[in-house]
Design an enzyme around this catalytic site. Sequence first.
Site, PDB file in Angstrom:
ATOM      1  N   LYS A 269     -20.685  78.834   6.227  1.00 17.12           N
ATOM      2  CA  LYS A 269     -21.922  78.391   5.572  1.00 17.12           C
ATOM      3  C   LYS A 269     -22.869  79.557   5.240  1.00 17.12           C
ATOM      4  O   LYS A 269     -23.625  79.469   4.279  1.00 17.12           O
ATOM      5  CB  LYS A 269     -22.643  77.349   6.424  1.00 17.12           C
ATOM      6  CG  LYS A 269     -21.902  76.016   6.470  1.00 17.12           C
ATOM      7  CD  LYS A 269     -22.693  74.956   7.220  1.00 17.12           C
ATOM      8  CE  LYS A 269     -21.857  73.700   7.386  1.00 17.12           C
ATOM      9  NZ  LYS A 269     -22.579  72.616   8.040  1.00 17.12           N
ATOM     10  N   ASP A 305     -26.935  69.357   4.196  1.00 19.79           N
ATOM     11  CA  ASP A 305     -27.040  68.968   5.615  1.00 19.79           C
ATOM     12  C   ASP A 305     -28.466  68.501   5.925  1.00 19.79           C
ATOM     13  O   ASP A 305     -28.677  67.506   6.611  1.00 19.79           O
ATOM     14  CB  ASP A 305     -26.693  70.156   6.526  1.00 19.79           C
ATOM     15  CG  ASP A 305     -25.189  70.401   6.617  1.00 19.79           C
ATOM     16  OD1 ASP A 305     -24.409  69.455   6.390  1.00 19.79           O
ATOM     17  OD2 ASP A 305     -24.799  71.551   6.913  1.00 19.79           O
TER      18      ASP A 305
END
Length: 462
Positions: A269, A305
Amino acid sequence: MKRVVLFGYRGTGKTAIGTVLARRLGVPFIDTDALIEQKAGRTIPAIFRDDGEERFRALERDAIAGLPASDVVIGTGGGVVMDPANMEQLRAHSSCVLLTADPATIGHRLAQAPRPALTGLPPKKEIAEMLERRRPAYAAAADFCVNTSRTTNEAAAARILGLLEHGTIPAPAREAAFRWFAATPLLAPERERLGELLTGPGHDPQTRFLGVAGWPCGHSRSPLLFNRLFLEYQLNCHYTRFEAPAVGPIMETARLIDAKGLSVTIPFKQDVMACLDEIDDAAREIGAVNTVVFACGTAYGWNTDWLGIKKPLAGHAGSRAVLLGAGGVAAAAAYALTDLGMEVTILNRTPEKARALAERSGCRWGAWDDFDRMNPDLIVNATPIGMQPDTHSPLRDDQLKKEMTVFDLVYTPPVTPLIAAARKAGCTTITGTEVFIHQAREQFRLFFGIDVPDTVIREILA
Ligand code: NAP
């Protein structure tokens, strides 16, 4: 023939190129704006002036819902991409082509055939502002891109015909990509399926590829979810696993097969950010990207997210929250909680990391033991404590009070030891599965412009 849908800002040539393309394909051309005017018996500026934009959008939705499902070329209004209901209709069974042009060319074309202003801004500023505002939606609408700045309508139509017939991935690239996938831990059925789609004799050049990028990512439920959604929404796409120890080769392979998008998971990420052309502000502030959208040669990075964490907390704005953990997902949680106006205290095993995250996200911080002095309304667990095979809870049972809401971001198992203890104490609970559902919904919207109801995702994952 599948229908061909042309998207793009006004002045990119949808009507002129669509007319030529339809003639070459021997099918009708339907311009949705012209259809709306015909049905309403008024011009679009008159509809906007008399009834407002909302009425126009309702007429547009009606017109789009009634379009033929095949053997047609469709030219759409420039703002159609902003409405997920329209995108759901237009993307089904369709080859979607985004027409682009540089702002100067658009300005020049619009000056020749003026159209009503979209904002109160001067023309040049309006074009820049609208292109910026619609950029994610145009990226989502694009299966193929054609820049019409320096080309004739005939040449642009010929380019689209070429894309429909041959796609964008040359045969050697398909073979090289398949060799790469075959050397990754893909299971045999998926390897065979990918082989058929990439290099098989009957492969469809228009199929678009997406996947989860991680190491490992064999456990990810995203392939199941996205492939089922492709069936549900009739999208000619395939979602696979890009499973390799470094993100560089994953991005190279994704570009080789002109991938439409990637879901990025642990441990890439942060690393993936160096491979992108543009990164959304929220993702940059969080310091992590979990969604990559490729469109017209540009790789865009997003973080969904934080949206997945924010959505289940919509009714908790202004709460006093304790966030346990200061790693990657805690950064997304801190962003979501502060966005909801919460007073957030970050507690972490290593207090310096709590301090660093608190300083960059506008939160308070402390050591783990400080919890007993806090009495928060909301607890968010962003540590892996309780994740299978671990059976611990990050908090003692006596620390949980029935007035509290407990949100565990861990989702394996679905009911973690913390959630079980919180339910026993009478707390309101939110499970980590909710984050997965909502972040995937946002991801699908970024990939295709379509808003999937939560219920559809829940049914697939059940
Ligand atoms: P990460 O970057 O490695 O951060 C882990 C955090 O947990 C760190 O703050 C670490 O503290 C703390 N921690 C780890 N083990 C601990 C222990 N035994 N006791 C106390 N603190 C401990 O991991 P991440 O990417 O943030 O992911 C954390 C968890 O979130 C994952 O395990 C996963 O279950 C969950 N997650 C859920 C979703 C979802 O969709 N629901 C998405 C992503 C992640 P130190 O700083 O002291 O090392």
